[in-house]
Motif scaffolding. Sequence first.
Motif, mmCIF file in Angstrom:
data_model
loop_
_atom_site.group_PDB
_atom_site.id
_atom_site.type_symbol
_atom_site.label_atom_id
_atom_site.label_comp_id
_atom_site.label_asym_id
_atom_site.label_seq_id
_atom_site.Cartn_x
_atom_site.Cartn_y
_atom_site.Cartn_z
ATOM 1 N N UNK A 198 -28.338 10.216 1.769
ATOM 2 C CA UNK A 198 -28.532 8.614 2.303
ATOM 3 C C UNK A 198 -27.389 8.262 3.174
ATOM 4 N N UNK A 199 -27.038 9.024 4.253
ATOM 5 C CA UNK A 199 -25.532 8.705 5.236
ATOM 6 C C UNK A 199 -25.809 8.250 6.434
ATOM 7 N N UNK A 200 -25.479 7.581 7.244
ATOM 8 C CA UNK A 200 -24.895 7.268 8.440
ATOM 9 C C UNK A 200 -24.005 8.238 9.411
ATOM 10 N N UNK A 201 -25.264 8.481 10.221
ATOM 11 C CA UNK A 201 -24.460 9.987 11.334
ATOM 12 C C UNK A 201 -22.948 8.701 12.090
ATOM 13 N N UNK A 202 -22.512 7.113 11.691
ATOM 14 C CA UNK A 202 -21.590 6.980 12.712
ATOM 15 C C UNK A 202 -20.797 6.160 11.525
ATOM 16 N N UNK A 203 -19.500 6.337 11.570
ATOM 17 C CA UNK A 203 -19.031 5.893 10.312
ATOM 18 C C UNK A 203 -19.082 4.656 10.215
ATOM 19 N N UNK A 204 -18.723 3.682 11.364
ATOM 20 C CA UNK A 204 -18.640 2.085 11.187
ATOM 21 C C UNK A 204 -20.555 1.266 10.233
ATOM 22 N N UNK A 205 -21.624 2.538 10.308
ATOM 23 C CA UNK A 205 -22.525 1.640 9.288
ATOM 24 C C UNK A 205 -22.089 1.949 8.045
ATOM 25 N N UNK A 206 -22.125 2.442 7.619
ATOM 26 C CA UNK A 206 -21.569 2.621 6.088
ATOM 27 C C UNK A 206 -20.271 2.170 5.250
ATOM 28 N N UNK A 207 -20.413 1.793 4.559
ATOM 29 C CA UNK A 207 -18.974 1.477 3.912
ATOM 30 C C UNK A 207 -19.071 2.135 2.438
ATOM 31 N N UNK A 208 -17.697 1.890 2.009
ATOM 32 C CA UNK A 208 -17.748 2.773 0.565
ATOM 33 C C UNK A 208 -18.997 2.996 -0.406
#
Length: 372
Positions: free
Chosen positions: A291-301
């Motif tokens: 489960x991961x966002x395509x845009x890095x700004x939508x997901x933290x650590x």
Amino acid sequence: MIYLDSAATTYQKPSSVYKAVREAMASMTSPGRGTYGPAARASRTLLACREEAAALFQVEEPEGVVLTFNATHGLNIAIHSLVKPGANVLLSGYEHNAVTRPLASIPDLHVEVVRAPLFCPSLFLEELRRRLNHPVDVVICTHVSNVFGYVLPMEEIAALCRRRQVPLIVDASQSAGILPVRLADWGAAFVAMPGHKGLYGPQGTGLLLCSQPGQPLLAGGTGSLSRQAEMPDFLPDRLEAGTHNVPGVAGLLAGLRFLRRRGIASLLRHEQALVRQTVEGLRRLSGVQVYAAEEKDCQSGVVSFRLTGRDPGWVAEALAQRGIAVRAGLHCAPLAHASGGTEATGTVRVSFSAFNTAQEVERFLRTLGRLR
């Protein structure tokens, strides 16, 4: 051991945190209860912690920084201050039990959930805007999902609440210390956070950022207005009853100073790099749903995944036997799993801190590949 469970608590702390706790236990007593040396040192430490947090999180006065036992304590204060029986409450679909359980204890609430797909902030804002066209007394929203690392668009959420003049409570448990948290800019009524996660302090510490006095959850001694039967009407005394966890606060102060030296933006880049490495590695493995966002700004650590045909608890235990610490299950957030479509099984969660490395991620991926 490779520790990949910092969303629960950061296990590795800066050396300055351990030192501060030890020194406080050896040299401080109860703050506000005396002018002699150990009591005065404790009072200065508490004030320094409030000042450091106020500068970091845009609180106008250090008195607006209330010291709590954890984020759950702070959220309970915030919720019981603003949410009254019969109120209309609006939640994100990614809230922790630290929000949903206090609400369940208040009678006759009308609670609605803003339903929007995972990692789709534009759809979330569209649905929130629509719901705010109807009467709403309080909005409660997590900044980052503890299950998926999903970064909700807090700047825009706060702006919508300000325009509609709806009080906002923010759960910053997974964002404080890794993303900008701005009480003044957001105009939030309360922002709650733990000390033991991204702030690198000891367990049993937390902060509640307040733009209003709030309603006491506990009553007792404060060292002020002792002849008065009621709790004081000013912060922080109004919300802080009893003796403080002085060694914990001393360690939290050291953690906050560590953040200032390292820089929150730098720590975010570090964690996002580890997230990208993890996601790319998981996607190379067959039978893994990540489960991961395509845009890095939508997901933290934080990254959640499932291994086809294996219970998440089995995966976590197998990794633990091989020296890798992760968390499995519902992570005290069944509402988030319902939103993400994982409520039947839960997930395996890996989460990072400043002390994790790319080499640790590679070892985790190799180990998981062998398990698969």
